[in-house]
Design a protein around this motif. Sequence first.
Motif, short mmCIF file in Angstrom:
data_model
loop_
_atom_site.label_atom_id
_atom_site.label_comp_id
_atom_site.label_asym_id
_atom_site.label_seq_id
_atom_site.Cartn_x
_atom_site.Cartn_y
_atom_site.Cartn_z
N THR A 126 -14.86 42.80 -7.52
CA THR A 126 -14.35 42.96 -8.64
C THR A 126 -14.69 41.56 -9.70
OG1 THR A 126 -12.24 43.81 -7.76
CG2 THR A 126 -12.12 42.73 -9.99
N ALA A 127 -15.42 42.24 -10.77
CA ALA A 127 -15.73 41.01 -11.89
C ALA A 127 -14.64 41.02 -12.82
CB ALA A 127 -17.19 41.33 -12.37
N ALA A 128 -14.09 39.94 -13.27
CA ALA A 128 -13.24 39.91 -14.39
C ALA A 128 -13.89 39.41 -15.68
CB ALA A 128 -12.04 38.63 -14.12
N LEU A 141 -20.28 45.58 -9.17
CA LEU A 141 -19.50 44.60 -9.65
C LEU A 141 -18.22 44.93 -10.71
CD1 LEU A 141 -22.01 41.81 -9.92
CD2 LEU A 141 -20.53 42.01 -7.94
N PHE A 142 -18.91 46.14 -11.53
CA PHE A 142 -17.79 46.65 -12.32
C PHE A 142 -18.32 47.88 -12.92
CE2 PHE A 142 -19.93 44.23 -15.82
CZ PHE A 142 -19.88 44.85 -16.77
N LEU A 156 -20.13 31.76 -11.29
CA LEU A 156 -21.22 32.62 -11.65
C LEU A 156 -20.62 33.51 -12.61
CD1 LEU A 156 -24.16 33.24 -10.22
CD2 LEU A 156 -23.02 35.14 -8.76
N ARG A 157 -21.62 33.69 -13.69
CA ARG A 157 -21.33 34.43 -14.94
C ARG A 157 -22.31 35.48 -15.18
NH1 ARG A 157 -18.14 31.52 -19.66
NH2 ARG A 157 -17.30 29.84 -18.84
N ALA A 158 -21.90 36.50 -15.71
CA ALA A 158 -22.99 37.62 -16.39
C ALA A 158 -22.51 37.78 -17.95
CB ALA A 158 -22.72 38.83 -15.74
N PRO A 198 -17.87 37.55 -8.63
CA PRO A 198 -17.67 36.85 -7.34
C PRO A 198 -18.75 36.70 -6.68
CG PRO A 198 -17.53 39.48 -7.15
CD PRO A 198 -17.75 38.86 -8.64
N ASP A 199 -18.92 35.31 -5.94
CA ASP A 199 -19.98 34.81 -5.20
C ASP A 199 -20.20 35.69 -3.83
OD1 ASP A 199 -21.74 32.97 -6.02
OD2 ASP A 199 -20.22 31.63 -6.70
#
Length: 293
Positions: free
Chosen positions: A25-27, A244-245, A268-270, A292-293
Amino acid sequence: MHSRFAIQLIAVLLAGSVWAVEVKTAAQLNSFAWRHKAEWFGGFSALHVSDNGRQLIALSDRAVLVRATIARDGDQITGLRITGNWPVLSSTGQILSGSAGDSEGIAVAPDGSYYISFEWLHRVARYTSPDANARVLPRPKAFEDLSRNGSFEALAIDNRGQLYTLPEKSRTRQGDIPVYRWDGQGWSTPFALPQRGKFLPVSADFGPDGRFYVLERSLSLTGFRTRLRRWQIVGDRPEAEETLFTSGTGAHDNLEGLSVWRDDQGRLRATMISDDNFLALQRTELVEYLLPD
């Protein structure tokens, strides 16, 4: 068979498969609409964000390169200030236009030089600076058969300086996504990524964690959807695939550029940027997710 046991057994079998997909899960952190009145502004298809998240390089699909600084308040982008813009040049110093100027992907090398990938005329070129002439890398025969308007939207560079690019539409005989790698001497096709559903790859990056990230897009009559996947690249094999999403339809605009980086807290960011196709109904949007790492 008892239902709980059956579910556990399926999970074990999937975990042992090289094609298994782990969903993490990416937020979403923020979304920022970037506006500017210049005629050249828009159509952004590629992005590079510095590790502190304060500087960016954006590339339009009409051969314009832009540098900007990012103002932030915590996890929110509050503004962008353009610090330079340049036309992308040919190997002879001419301003690229038309099908020759369909620039789609960017990868920044540790020495500050960068590479740009192109559609229509399938190629990758190196630039020593924003105003430099192109040095076009050799083009193998495999590039000749790629879809005209569906080739190298994605370009990434690993920590060894090797380039990776993949076509948006052309597929292997097995229906998977071929990945081409430049090692400084020539191109090879070390592996393919599994094609899953109707999503098409539009951008790629190697994160500071060393993993290979691929941004994908699907389009329907009701809008765009976005998906982000990643892999560990071990030798010539992609392993540990993760989704990731996957966004809902219309959650974001036409996201086409991706940059993965670490913020000041080590997270970690996108960051992704949208291609507005120079249409009033669309917008240039910067979207960020915590990964998430």
